[in-house]
Design a protein around this motif. Structure first.
Motif, PDB file in Angstrom:
ATOM      1  N   PHE A  10       0.842  -1.185   0.000  1.00 45.90           N
ATOM      2  CA  PHE A  10       0.000   0.000   0.000  1.00 45.90           C
ATOM      3  C   PHE A  10       0.882   1.242   0.000  1.00 45.90           C
ATOM      4  O   PHE A  10       2.029   1.215   0.457  1.00 45.90           O
ATOM      5  CB  PHE A  10      -0.908   0.031   1.237  1.00 45.90           C
ATOM      6  CG  PHE A  10      -1.976  -1.031   1.242  1.00 45.90           C
ATOM      7  CD1 PHE A  10      -3.164  -0.838   0.547  1.00 45.90           C
ATOM      8  CD2 PHE A  10      -1.804  -2.200   1.946  1.00 45.90           C
ATOM      9  CE1 PHE A  10      -4.150  -1.815   0.556  1.00 45.90           C
ATOM     10  CE2 PHE A  10      -2.789  -3.175   1.967  1.00 45.90           C
ATOM     11  CZ  PHE A  10      -3.962  -2.981   1.264  1.00 45.90           C
ATOM     12  N   PHE A  11       0.303   2.346  -0.492  1.00 42.75           N
ATOM     13  CA  PHE A  11       0.997   3.629  -0.476  1.00 42.75           C
ATOM     14  C   PHE A  11       0.227   4.582   0.431  1.00 42.75           C
ATOM     15  O   PHE A  11      -0.923   4.927   0.145  1.00 42.75           O
ATOM     16  CB  PHE A  11       1.108   4.212  -1.896  1.00 42.75           C
ATOM     17  CG  PHE A  11       1.984   3.395  -2.808  1.00 42.75           C
ATOM     18  CD1 PHE A  11       3.353   3.629  -2.871  1.00 42.75           C
ATOM     19  CD2 PHE A  11       1.445   2.384  -3.592  1.00 42.75           C
ATOM     20  CE1 PHE A  11       4.160   2.866  -3.703  1.00 42.75           C
ATOM     21  CE2 PHE A  11       2.239   1.617  -4.428  1.00 42.75           C
ATOM     22  CZ  PHE A  11       3.604   1.861  -4.488  1.00 42.75           C
ATOM     23  N   MET A  13      -0.511   8.169   2.484  1.00 40.78           N
ATOM     24  CA  MET A  13      -0.495   9.580   2.103  1.00 40.78           C
ATOM     25  C   MET A  13       0.395  10.362   3.065  1.00 40.78           C
ATOM     26  O   MET A  13       0.323  10.196   4.281  1.00 40.78           O
ATOM     27  CB  MET A  13      -1.925  10.140   2.138  1.00 40.78           C
ATOM     28  CG  MET A  13      -2.029  11.598   1.753  1.00 40.78           C
ATOM     29  SD  MET A  13      -3.766  12.135   1.776  1.00 40.78           S
ATOM     30  CE  MET A  13      -3.570  13.897   1.522  1.00 40.78           C
ATOM     31  N   ASP A  17       4.364  16.964  -0.210  1.00 39.21           N
ATOM     32  CA  ASP A  17       5.388  16.482  -1.138  1.00 39.21           C
ATOM     33  C   ASP A  17       6.624  17.365  -1.120  1.00 39.21           C
ATOM     34  O   ASP A  17       7.636  17.042  -1.753  1.00 39.21           O
ATOM     35  CB  ASP A  17       4.824  16.434  -2.568  1.00 39.21           C
ATOM     36  CG  ASP A  17       3.716  15.395  -2.708  1.00 39.21           C
ATOM     37  OD1 ASP A  17       3.805  14.360  -2.017  1.00 39.21           O
ATOM     38  OD2 ASP A  17       2.782  15.623  -3.500  1.00 39.21           O
ATOM     39  N   ASN A  88       6.607   6.186   1.145  1.00 42.19           N
ATOM     40  CA  ASN A  88       5.329   6.053   1.846  1.00 42.19           C
ATOM     41  C   ASN A  88       4.701   4.666   1.732  1.00 42.19           C
ATOM     42  O   ASN A  88       3.506   4.510   1.924  1.00 42.19           O
ATOM     43  CB  ASN A  88       4.326   7.095   1.315  1.00 42.19           C
ATOM     44  CG  ASN A  88       4.729   8.504   1.704  1.00 42.19           C
ATOM     45  OD1 ASN A  88       5.423   8.718   2.688  1.00 42.19           O
ATOM     46  ND2 ASN A  88       4.293   9.476   0.913  1.00 42.19           N
ATOM     47  N   THR A  89       5.494   3.661   1.424  1.00 42.56           N
ATOM     48  CA  THR A  89       4.938   2.322   1.260  1.00 42.56           C
ATOM     49  C   THR A  89       4.775   1.624   2.606  1.00 42.56           C
ATOM     50  O   THR A  89       5.494   1.908   3.567  1.00 42.56           O
ATOM     51  CB  THR A  89       5.845   1.459   0.367  1.00 42.56           C
ATOM     52  OG1 THR A  89       7.146   1.349   0.967  1.00 42.56           O
ATOM     53  CG2 THR A  89       5.977   2.081  -1.015  1.00 42.56           C
ATOM     54  N   SER A 169      -6.351   1.292  -7.369  1.00 44.29           N
ATOM     55  CA  SER A 169      -5.093   1.898  -6.941  1.00 44.29           C
ATOM     56  C   SER A 169      -4.852   1.616  -5.461  1.00 44.29           C
ATOM     57  O   SER A 169      -5.735   1.814  -4.628  1.00 44.29           O
ATOM     58  CB  SER A 169      -5.142   3.411  -7.177  1.00 44.29           C
ATOM     59  OG  SER A 169      -3.979   4.031  -6.654  1.00 44.29           O
ATOM     60  N   GLU A 171      -3.573   3.179  -3.118  1.00 51.97           N
ATOM     61  CA  GLU A 171      -3.251   4.409  -2.388  1.00 51.97           C
ATOM     62  C   GLU A 171      -4.238   4.602  -1.240  1.00 51.97           C
ATOM     63  O   GLU A 171      -5.444   4.706  -1.452  1.00 51.97           O
ATOM     64  CB  GLU A 171      -3.296   5.612  -3.332  1.00 51.97           C
ATOM     65  CG  GLU A 171      -2.223   5.568  -4.416  1.00 51.97           C
ATOM     66  CD  GLU A 171      -2.295   6.785  -5.328  1.00 51.97           C
ATOM     67  OE1 GLU A 171      -3.190   7.629  -5.105  1.00 51.97           O
ATOM     68  OE2 GLU A 171      -1.472   6.883  -6.248  1.00 51.97           O
ATOM     69  N   HIS A 173      -5.510   7.081   1.422  1.00 57.92           N
ATOM     70  CA  HIS A 173      -5.483   8.525   1.642  1.00 57.92           C
ATOM     71  C   HIS A 173      -5.503   8.852   3.133  1.00 57.92           C
ATOM     72  O   HIS A 173      -6.409   9.501   3.657  1.00 57.92           O
ATOM     73  CB  HIS A 173      -6.664   9.190   0.921  1.00 57.92           C
ATOM     74  CG  HIS A 173      -6.604   9.045  -0.557  1.00 57.92           C
ATOM     75  ND1 HIS A 173      -7.713   9.164  -1.376  1.00 57.92           N
ATOM     76  CD2 HIS A 173      -5.568   8.759  -1.380  1.00 57.92           C
ATOM     77  CE1 HIS A 173      -7.350   8.975  -2.630  1.00 57.92           C
ATOM     78  NE2 HIS A 173      -6.062   8.731  -2.664  1.00 57.92           N
ATOM     79  N   GLN A 181     -10.585   4.603   4.790  1.00 60.47           N
ATOM     80  CA  GLN A 181      -9.832   4.699   3.541  1.00 60.47           C
ATOM     81  C   GLN A 181      -9.629   3.322   2.898  1.00 60.47           C
ATOM     82  O   GLN A 181      -9.625   3.197   1.670  1.00 60.47           O
ATOM     83  CB  GLN A 181      -8.475   5.364   3.800  1.00 60.47           C
ATOM     84  CG  GLN A 181      -8.543   6.877   3.986  1.00 60.47           C
ATOM     85  CD  GLN A 181      -9.185   7.288   5.297  1.00 60.47           C
ATOM     86  OE1 GLN A 181      -9.168   6.527   6.265  1.00 60.47           O
ATOM     87  NE2 GLN A 181      -9.749   8.478   5.345  1.00 60.47           N
ATOM     88  N   PRO A 264      -7.790  13.274  -2.158  1.00 61.91           N
ATOM     89  CA  PRO A 264      -7.167  13.303  -0.840  1.00 61.91           C
ATOM     90  C   PRO A 264      -7.387  14.638  -0.137  1.00 61.91           C
ATOM     91  O   PRO A 264      -7.331  15.702  -0.759  1.00 61.91           O
ATOM     92  CB  PRO A 264      -5.679  13.072  -1.143  1.00 61.91           C
ATOM     93  CG  PRO A 264      -5.656  12.383  -2.458  1.00 61.91           C
ATOM     94  CD  PRO A 264      -6.832  12.925  -3.214  1.00 61.91           C
TER      95      PRO A 264
END
Length: 310
Positions: A10-11, A13, A17, A88-89, A169, A171, A173, A181, A264
Motif C-alpha cells: 500500500f501507499f 499519504m 510532497d 510512503n509504502t 489503486s 493508495e 489517503h 480509507q 485526498p
C-alpha cells in the motif's frame, strides 16, 4: 488492477510532497512521540515502584498509560520514517497489523476511560463504599473486561475489513492504514465491516453517555463542597478529562461517519491526529503529572536514585 494479496504493498499519504515540510513533519512528530513516551513511561514507572500509588485510580492510570504508549506507536514511528526516507509504502501485513492493534488499543482505551469515570464517581459521590465497590478483584475484572472488549472488536474489524477483495489503486489517503480509507479500495460493498463499525459507534456513544452521566453526578457533588479551593481542584482535573474524551470520540465519529472525499484531503489527516496522537500526549498531563501524589512519588524516585548512585 489485480486484487491485493498478502504480498501487496500500500501507499500511504504524506502530509506534503515538499521536502522541507516533510522534514518539519518528521521532527514535530518525533518531539511529540518522545514527549508522549516520556510522560506515559514515567507514569508506569511511578505507579509500579511507589506502593502509595497502588490504589484503584492509579491502577487504571497505569493501564491507560500502557495503552497510550501503544496507540501512538502504531502510526507515528512509521509516519516519521516515511517522511525521512520519502518512501510512503507499507506492506499488506503491516497494514493488517496497524488495523488490528489500532482497534485493540483504541477500543480498550474507550472502555477504560468509562471505568475511570465510574471510579471517580464512586470516590466522590460514595466515598464510604469506595473500598468495598472498587476492591482489587473488581478493578482487575474491569480492566480485563476492557482488554477483552478491545480484543474482540479488533478481531472483528480486521477480519471483516480484509475479507472483501480490494482492487484498484493501492493508495490509502491517510498517514496510516485506517478503515474508512481501506473500505474505499474494496471491489464490492463491504456490508460486514459497515455493520461492525455501526455497532462500535453505538457502543462508543453508550460509553460517552455513561461518562457524561458520571461527571454530571460528580459536578453536582463538587458544587456542594464548601471549600472554593476544593471545588477548583476537582474542576481543574475533571474538565480537561472530559475535554480529551470528547475530542477523542468526536474526532473518531467524524472520521468514520463522514463521506470520504473523491480526492485526498488534508482535513482527514488532521482529524486522524486528534484520535491517534493528541490523547496519548495529553493524558499524562491531565491525569497524573499535575497530581500531588505523582509529584511526591517522582521526588522519592529522584531521592532514591541519588542515594543509589552515591
Amino acid at each position: 488492477m489485480d486484487n491485493f494479496t498478502s504480498r501487496s504493498t500500500f501507499f500511504l499519504m504524506g502530509f506534503s510532497d515538499i521536502r522541507e515540510i516533510q522534514i518539519f513533519h518528521a521532527v514535530l512528530f518525533l518531539l511529540i512521540y518522545l514527549a508522549a513516551l516520556l510522560g506515559n513511561l514515567l507514569i508506569i514507572t511511578l505507579t509500579t515502584k511507589d506502593h502509595c500509588l497502588h490504589t484503584p485510580m492509579y491502577f487504571f492510570l497505569k493501564n491507560l498509560s500502557f495503552l497510550d504508549v501503544g496507540l501512538i506507536s502504531i502510526p507515528v514511528p512509521k509516519s516519521i520514517m516515511n517522511s525521512l526516507t520519502n518512501d510512503n509504502t507499507i506492506s499488506f501485513l503491516g497494514c493488517v497489523s496497524q488495523v488490528f492493534f489500532f482497534f485493540l488499543l483504541a477500543t480498550t482505551e474507550v472502555a477504560l476511560l468509562t471505568v475511570m469515570s465510574y471510579d471517580r464517581y464512586i470516590a466522590i459521590c460514595h466515598p464510604l463504599r469506595y473500598d468495598i465497590i472498587m476492591s482489587h478483584g473488581a478493578c482487575v475484572q474491569m480492566a480485563a473486561s476492557s482488554w477483552l472488549s478491545g480484543s474482540l472488536n479488533a478481531i472483528l474489524h480486521t477480519a471483516f475489513t480484509f475479507s472483501t477483495p480490494m482492487c484498484g489503486s493501492p493508495e490509502v489517503h491517510q498517514f496510516f492504514c485506517d478503515v474508512p480509507q481501506l473500505l474505499s479500495l474494496t471491489c464490492s460493498f463491504n456490508t460486514g465491516e459497515l455493520v461492525v463499525i455501526g455497532l462500535s459507534l453505538v457502543l462508543d456513544f453508550g460509553c460517552f453517555v455513561f461518562i457524561d452521566i458520571s461527571y454530571i453526578h460528580i459536578f453536582s457533588t463538587v458544587l456542594r463542597i464548601p471549600s472554593r479551593q476544593g471545588r477548583s481542584k476537582a474542576f481543574s482535573t475533571c474538565l480537561p478529562h472530559l475535554l480529551v474524551v470528547t475530542l477523542f470520540l468526536s474526532s473518531g465519529y467524524f472520521a468514520y461517519l463522514r463521506p470520504l472525499p473523491k480526492s485526498p484531503s488534508l482535513l482527514d489527516l488532521l482529524i486522524s491526529v486528534f484520535y491517534t496522537v493528541v490523547p496519548p500526549t495529553l493524558n499524562p498531563l491531565i491525569y497524573s503529572l499535575r497530581n500531588k501524589d505523582m509529584k511526591m512519588a517522582l521526588r522519592k524516585l529522584k531521592i532514591t536514585g541519588y542515594f543509589q548512585s552515591n
